[in-house]
Design a protein around this motif. Sequence first.
Motif, mmCIF file in Angstrom:
data_model
loop_
_atom_site.group_PDB
_atom_site.id
_atom_site.type_symbol
_atom_site.label_atom_id
_atom_site.label_comp_id
_atom_site.label_asym_id
_atom_site.label_seq_id
_atom_site.Cartn_x
_atom_site.Cartn_y
_atom_site.Cartn_z
ATOM 1 N N ARG A 77 -10.857 0.054 -16.292
ATOM 2 C CA ARG A 77 -11.548 0.992 -15.422
ATOM 3 C C ARG A 77 -10.607 2.061 -14.900
ATOM 4 N NH1 ARG A 77 -14.908 -2.762 -11.382
ATOM 5 N NH2 ARG A 77 -16.182 -0.935 -11.261
ATOM 6 N N TYR A 78 -9.352 2.059 -15.320
ATOM 7 C CA TYR A 78 -8.352 2.950 -14.730
ATOM 8 C C TYR A 78 -7.490 3.617 -15.793
ATOM 9 C CZ TYR A 78 -9.388 -0.313 -10.993
ATOM 10 O OH TYR A 78 -10.030 -1.093 -10.095
ATOM 11 N N ARG A 134 -17.564 1.633 -7.912
ATOM 12 C CA ARG A 134 -16.402 1.503 -7.018
ATOM 13 C C ARG A 134 -15.543 0.349 -7.508
ATOM 14 N NH1 ARG A 134 -16.638 4.999 -3.297
ATOM 15 N NH2 ARG A 134 -14.997 4.217 -1.950
ATOM 16 N N THR A 135 -14.272 0.413 -7.149
ATOM 17 C CA THR A 135 -13.352 -0.628 -7.582
ATOM 18 C C THR A 135 -12.989 -1.532 -6.418
ATOM 19 O OG1 THR A 135 -11.402 0.664 -7.015
ATOM 20 C CG2 THR A 135 -12.321 0.971 -9.223
ATOM 21 N N ASN A 171 -5.118 -4.846 -10.616
ATOM 22 C CA ASN A 171 -6.443 -5.038 -10.031
ATOM 23 C C ASN A 171 -6.934 -6.400 -10.493
ATOM 24 O OD1 ASN A 171 -9.603 -4.753 -10.760
ATOM 25 N ND2 ASN A 171 -9.129 -3.679 -8.858
ATOM 26 N N GLU A 215 -10.280 0.727 -2.123
ATOM 27 C CA GLU A 215 -11.233 1.083 -3.162
ATOM 28 C C GLU A 215 -10.960 2.477 -3.696
ATOM 29 O OE1 GLU A 215 -15.129 0.868 -1.482
ATOM 30 O OE2 GLU A 215 -15.322 -1.253 -1.949
ATOM 31 N N ASN A 218 -9.994 6.184 -11.381
ATOM 32 C CA ASN A 218 -11.049 5.219 -11.676
ATOM 33 C C ASN A 218 -11.960 5.891 -12.695
ATOM 34 O OD1 ASN A 218 -13.308 3.604 -11.803
ATOM 35 N ND2 ASN A 218 -13.705 3.592 -9.609
ATOM 36 N N VAL A 256 -6.761 -1.991 -5.366
ATOM 37 C CA VAL A 256 -5.848 -1.536 -6.402
ATOM 38 C C VAL A 256 -4.443 -1.549 -5.812
ATOM 39 C CG1 VAL A 256 -5.214 0.402 -7.882
ATOM 40 C CG2 VAL A 256 -7.605 -0.047 -7.401
ATOM 41 N N SER A 305 -14.438 4.403 -14.295
ATOM 42 C CA SER A 305 -15.730 3.717 -14.416
ATOM 43 C C SER A 305 -16.799 4.452 -13.608
ATOM 44 C CB SER A 305 -15.603 2.274 -13.926
ATOM 45 O OG SER A 305 -15.502 2.247 -12.519
#
Length: 172
Positions: free
Chosen positions: A8-9, A41-42, A116, A81, A36, A45, A38
């Motif tokens: 995702r990164y 939200r992540t 992550n 996030e 990010n 990190v 994706s």
Amino acid sequence: IRQENNTRYTITLQSSLTDKYLYEEQEFEYIITVTNTSLSRTGTVTITDDLPEGIYLKKVTYTINGQEQEMDSTNIIIVEELGPGETMTIRLLVESNLLADNVQELEIKNKAMLYNGETGEIESNELTNIIRREGNSEEPGGEPGDNPGENPGDNPGQSAGNYSISGTAWID
């Protein structure tokens, strides 16, 4: 950029230097960019950068959504996030150390890491720089004699890398 499948990164490492050479006690910045990629939200990190021997950290700042913050920590930055498409830019102001007396240049390599819980570790690209003594302008692989005073015969009383003074001393 090294990435795992379905990551995702993206994480990249750049330098403010215009080429790979720098001199003793020269300031420059490492710039880490995390995005990010994706559509969601992540989670947390964590970015780490264990600086190479030969340089030291002076200041760390990071920017998310136009908000710049200075960090108290030396090498670790934790962000709760990153939103979809959000980018974080981390700037590490560093300075090269003095070289040991018997060293003319020192190669340094740097790589940042992203961690992550969902995607694991992702490494950035690796940057290589060379710290030189002031006045050492010889390109790697150059021939002896390219720098004045490099050969022992260039200046009387001088040997390569060492200096001697000839004279007479009277002791009473």
